[in-house]
Design a protein around this motif. Sequence first.
Motif, PDB file in Angstrom:
ATOM      1  N   ALA A  67     -18.163   0.155 -10.959  1.00  0.00           N
ATOM      2  CA  ALA A  67     -18.038   0.835  -9.676  1.00  0.00           C
ATOM      3  C   ALA A  67     -17.230   0.021  -8.601  1.00  0.00           C
ATOM      4  CB  ALA A  67     -19.339   1.195  -8.941  1.00  0.00           C
ATOM      5  N   THR A  68     -17.438  -1.201  -8.518  1.00  0.00           N
ATOM      6  CA  THR A  68     -16.354  -1.931  -7.678  1.00  0.00           C
ATOM      7  C   THR A  68     -14.874  -1.916  -8.398  1.00  0.00           C
ATOM      8  OG1 THR A  68     -18.308  -3.412  -7.298  1.00  0.00           O
ATOM      9  CG2 THR A  68     -16.218  -4.519  -6.985  1.00  0.00           C
ATOM     10  N   LEU A  69     -14.753  -1.972  -9.543  1.00  0.00           N
ATOM     11  CA  LEU A  69     -13.452  -1.923 -10.018  1.00  0.00           C
ATOM     12  C   LEU A  69     -12.703  -0.605  -9.758  1.00  0.00           C
ATOM     13  CD1 LEU A  69     -14.005  -3.855 -13.584  1.00  0.00           C
ATOM     14  CD2 LEU A  69     -12.673  -4.742 -11.390  1.00  0.00           C
ATOM     15  N   VAL A  70     -13.536   0.266  -9.953  1.00  0.00           N
ATOM     16  CA  VAL A  70     -12.887   1.788  -9.631  1.00  0.00           C
ATOM     17  C   VAL A  70     -12.732   2.104  -8.377  1.00  0.00           C
ATOM     18  CG1 VAL A  70     -13.454   4.120  -9.963  1.00  0.00           C
ATOM     19  CG2 VAL A  70     -13.858   2.579 -11.949  1.00  0.00           C
ATOM     20  N   LEU A  71     -13.730   1.547  -7.383  1.00  0.00           N
ATOM     21  CA  LEU A  71     -13.625   1.827  -5.900  1.00  0.00           C
ATOM     22  C   LEU A  71     -12.952   0.744  -5.061  1.00  0.00           C
ATOM     23  CD1 LEU A  71     -17.121   3.349  -5.654  1.00  0.00           C
ATOM     24  CD2 LEU A  71     -15.154   4.502  -5.657  1.00  0.00           C
ATOM     25  N   LEU A  72     -12.334  -0.205  -5.794  1.00  0.00           N
ATOM     26  CA  LEU A  72     -11.612  -1.421  -5.060  1.00  0.00           C
ATOM     27  C   LEU A  72     -10.628  -0.876  -3.973  1.00  0.00           C
ATOM     28  CD1 LEU A  72     -11.980  -4.453  -4.476  1.00  0.00           C
ATOM     29  CD2 LEU A  72     -10.199  -4.738  -6.616  1.00  0.00           C
ATOM     30  N   LEU A  73      -9.808   0.076  -4.449  1.00  0.00           N
ATOM     31  CA  LEU A  73      -8.624   0.657  -3.501  1.00  0.00           C
ATOM     32  C   LEU A  73      -9.494   1.101  -2.390  1.00  0.00           C
ATOM     33  CD1 LEU A  73      -5.930   0.620  -2.607  1.00  0.00           C
ATOM     34  CD2 LEU A  73      -5.716   2.683  -4.090  1.00  0.00           C
ATOM     35  N   PRO A  74     -10.268   2.161  -2.723  1.00  0.00           N
ATOM     36  CA  PRO A  74     -11.107   2.816  -1.243  1.00  0.00           C
ATOM     37  C   PRO A  74     -11.894   1.960  -0.522  1.00  0.00           C
ATOM     38  CG  PRO A  74     -11.234   4.106  -3.309  1.00  0.00           C
ATOM     39  CD  PRO A  74     -10.668   2.825  -3.959  1.00  0.00           C
ATOM     40  N   ILE A  75     -12.339   1.021  -1.246  1.00  0.00           N
ATOM     41  CA  ILE A  75     -13.129  -0.023  -0.320  1.00  0.00           C
ATOM     42  C   ILE A  75     -12.245  -0.829   0.534  1.00  0.00           C
ATOM     43  CG2 ILE A  75     -14.398  -2.242  -0.358  1.00  0.00           C
ATOM     44  CD1 ILE A  75     -15.744  -1.145  -2.854  1.00  0.00           C
ATOM     45  N   LEU A  76     -11.098  -1.211   0.056  1.00  0.00           N
ATOM     46  CA  LEU A  76     -10.134  -1.915   0.917  1.00  0.00           C
ATOM     47  C   LEU A  76      -9.436  -0.942   2.138  1.00  0.00           C
ATOM     48  CD1 LEU A  76      -8.301  -3.848  -1.719  1.00  0.00           C
ATOM     49  CD2 LEU A  76      -9.637  -4.984  -0.107  1.00  0.00           C
ATOM     50  N   LEU A  77      -9.124   0.088   1.721  1.00  0.00           N
ATOM     51  CA  LEU A  77      -8.628   1.279   2.552  1.00  0.00           C
ATOM     52  C   LEU A  77      -9.664   1.541   3.698  1.00  0.00           C
ATOM     53  CD1 LEU A  77      -6.863   3.721   0.322  1.00  0.00           C
ATOM     54  CD2 LEU A  77      -5.736   2.093   1.711  1.00  0.00           C
ATOM     55  N   VAL A  78     -10.954   1.664   3.413  1.00  0.00           N
ATOM     56  CA  VAL A  78     -11.959   1.861   4.505  1.00  0.00           C
ATOM     57  C   VAL A  78     -11.978   0.455   5.238  1.00  0.00           C
ATOM     58  CG1 VAL A  78     -14.550   2.345   4.665  1.00  0.00           C
ATOM     59  CG2 VAL A  78     -13.188   3.534   3.039  1.00  0.00           C
ATOM     60  N   ALA A  79     -12.144  -0.437   4.755  1.00  0.00           N
ATOM     61  CA  ALA A  79     -12.184  -1.945   5.441  1.00  0.00           C
ATOM     62  C   ALA A  79     -11.140  -2.079   6.399  1.00  0.00           C
ATOM     63  CB  ALA A  79     -12.087  -2.996   4.544  1.00  0.00           C
ATOM     64  N   LEU A  80      -9.880  -1.580   5.884  1.00  0.00           N
ATOM     65  CA  LEU A  80      -8.687  -1.734   6.865  1.00  0.00           C
ATOM     66  C   LEU A  80      -8.800  -0.437   7.971  1.00  0.00           C
ATOM     67  CD1 LEU A  80      -5.820  -2.785   7.383  1.00  0.00           C
ATOM     68  CD2 LEU A  80      -4.959  -0.860   6.009  1.00  0.00           C
ATOM     69  N   ALA A  81      -9.342   0.659   7.741  1.00  0.00           N
ATOM     70  CA  ALA A  81      -9.741   1.708   8.648  1.00  0.00           C
ATOM     71  C   ALA A  81     -10.654   1.035   9.745  1.00  0.00           C
ATOM     72  CB  ALA A  81      -9.811   3.049   8.009  1.00  0.00           C
ATOM     73  N   VAL A  82     -11.569   0.593   9.396  1.00  0.00           N
ATOM     74  CA  VAL A  82     -12.684   0.201  10.187  1.00  0.00           C
ATOM     75  C   VAL A  82     -11.969  -1.052  11.227  1.00  0.00           C
ATOM     76  CG1 VAL A  82     -14.667  -1.369  10.543  1.00  0.00           C
ATOM     77  CG2 VAL A  82     -14.667   0.695   8.887  1.00  0.00           C
ATOM     78  N   LYS A  83     -11.287  -1.988  10.568  1.00  0.00           N
ATOM     79  CA  LYS A  83     -10.541  -2.946  11.434  1.00  0.00           C
ATOM     80  C   LYS A  83      -9.608  -2.372  12.534  1.00  0.00           C
ATOM     81  CE  LYS A  83     -10.419  -7.157  12.244  1.00  0.00           C
ATOM     82  NZ  LYS A  83     -11.473  -8.142  13.013  1.00  0.00           N
ATOM     83  N   LEU A  84      -8.853  -1.505  12.056  1.00  0.00           N
ATOM     84  CA  LEU A  84      -7.937  -0.746  12.798  1.00  0.00           C
ATOM     85  C   LEU A  84      -8.290   0.253  14.035  1.00  0.00           C
ATOM     86  CD1 LEU A  84      -4.935   0.079  10.314  1.00  0.00           C
ATOM     87  CD2 LEU A  84      -4.999  -1.914  12.100  1.00  0.00           C
ATOM     88  N   THR A  85      -9.516   0.559  14.066  1.00  0.00           N
ATOM     89  CA  THR A  85     -10.290   1.608  14.896  1.00  0.00           C
ATOM     90  C   THR A  85     -11.153   1.224  15.669  1.00  0.00           C
ATOM     91  OG1 THR A  85     -11.793   2.545  13.176  1.00  0.00           O
ATOM     92  CG2 THR A  85      -9.554   3.620  13.210  1.00  0.00           C
ATOM     93  N   SER A  86     -11.562  -0.156  15.631  1.00  0.00           N
ATOM     94  CA  SER A  86     -12.519  -0.616  16.509  1.00  0.00           C
ATOM     95  C   SER A  86     -12.609  -2.023  16.367  1.00  0.00           C
ATOM     96  CB  SER A  86     -14.101  -0.180  16.203  1.00  0.00           C
ATOM     97  OG  SER A  86     -14.283  -0.446  14.953  1.00  0.00           O
ATOM     98  N   SER A  87     -13.220  -2.703  17.589  1.00  0.00           N
ATOM     99  CA  SER A  87     -12.927  -4.112  17.732  1.00  0.00           C
ATOM    100  C   SER A  87     -14.423  -4.563  16.878  1.00  0.00           C
ATOM    101  CB  SER A  87     -12.879  -4.766  18.987  1.00  0.00           C
ATOM    102  OG  SER A  87     -14.231  -4.218  19.794  1.00  0.00           O
ATOM    103  N   GLY A  88     -14.422  -5.943  16.332  1.00  0.00           N
ATOM    104  CA  GLY A  88     -15.592  -6.382  15.788  1.00  0.00           C
ATOM    105  C   GLY A  88     -15.284  -6.440  14.374  1.00  0.00           C
ATOM    106  N   PRO A  89     -16.512  -6.936  13.756  1.00  0.00           N
ATOM    107  CA  PRO A  89     -16.276  -7.276  12.215  1.00  0.00           C
ATOM    108  C   PRO A  89     -16.085  -6.126  11.243  1.00  0.00           C
ATOM    109  CG  PRO A  89     -18.449  -7.613  12.781  1.00  0.00           C
ATOM    110  CD  PRO A  89     -17.808  -7.398  14.210  1.00  0.00           C
ATOM    111  N   VAL A  90     -15.558  -5.988  10.238  1.00  0.00           N
ATOM    112  CA  VAL A  90     -15.553  -4.736   9.559  1.00  0.00           C
ATOM    113  C   VAL A  90     -17.064  -4.657   8.808  1.00  0.00           C
ATOM    114  CG1 VAL A  90     -14.671  -4.127   7.311  1.00  0.00           C
ATOM    115  CG2 VAL A  90     -13.279  -5.114   8.640  1.00  0.00           C
ATOM    116  N   LEU A  91     -17.793  -5.407   8.599  1.00  0.00           N
ATOM    117  CA  LEU A  91     -19.094  -5.447   8.105  1.00  0.00           C
ATOM    118  C   LEU A  91     -20.102  -5.474   8.929  1.00  0.00           C
ATOM    119  CD1 LEU A  91     -18.767  -7.049   4.280  1.00  0.00           C
ATOM    120  CD2 LEU A  91     -18.492  -4.549   4.888  1.00  0.00           C
ATOM    121  N   TYR A  92     -21.080  -4.510   8.829  1.00  0.00           N
ATOM    122  CA  TYR A  92     -22.650  -5.007   9.461  1.00  0.00           C
ATOM    123  C   TYR A  92     -23.303  -5.331   8.609  1.00  0.00           C
ATOM    124  CZ  TYR A  92     -26.611  -3.905  12.130  1.00  0.00           C
ATOM    125  OH  TYR A  92     -28.046  -3.961  12.686  1.00  0.00           O
TER     126      TYR A  92
END
Length: 186
Positions: free
Chosen positions: A13-38
């Motif tokens: 799952a990590t291999l298959v979802l690596l691109l979506p994971i990176l895209l979501v991380a980028l979207a979180v970072k760009l849309t709010s201040s603070g860390p990507v992960l809680y």
Amino acid sequence: MKRFVDLLLALGATLVLLLPILLVALAVKLTSSGPVLYWSDRVGRHNRIFRMPKFRSMRTGTPAVATHLLDNPGAYLTPIGSFLRRSSLDELPQLWSILAGDMSFVGPRPALFNQDDLIALRTAQGVHELVPGLTGWAQINGRDELPIPEKVRLDAEYLRRRSLGFDLRILWLTFIKVVRRDGVSH
């Protein structure tokens, strides 16, 4: 055997979802201040506390309580928080917890460290002996909408019925629930 299956599925799952994971991380970072992960303190097997990652869907400084206990949960959401929760994309970092052995794909959802009532009821039923899961029998039978005693009853039923076949059924039903967005809190 279950741990082996969890490792294989989590790596795949990590291999298959690596691109979506990176895209979501980028979207979180760009849309709010603070860390990507809680990193949430959760109760694992034998009531041991572990740190479970999620993509941050709430603003920094939000109280560490179950969402339904907040006065106005919507006020705490980040600009993409509602979407992350509805789509369950906020759960993707939990693949790390599965790889680390703190979680399984199927088991009772890990309680928050401060959900004393849930922890006590699970311990009384022996559910605390299970590795918590990304999804579980209670999740597909009501998810966030279930009262705590009903969640524990379903978790105890899972404890009695657990098997590879039952886990596969729960995974399939979870996929259907996520696609339909059934029982998701916003």
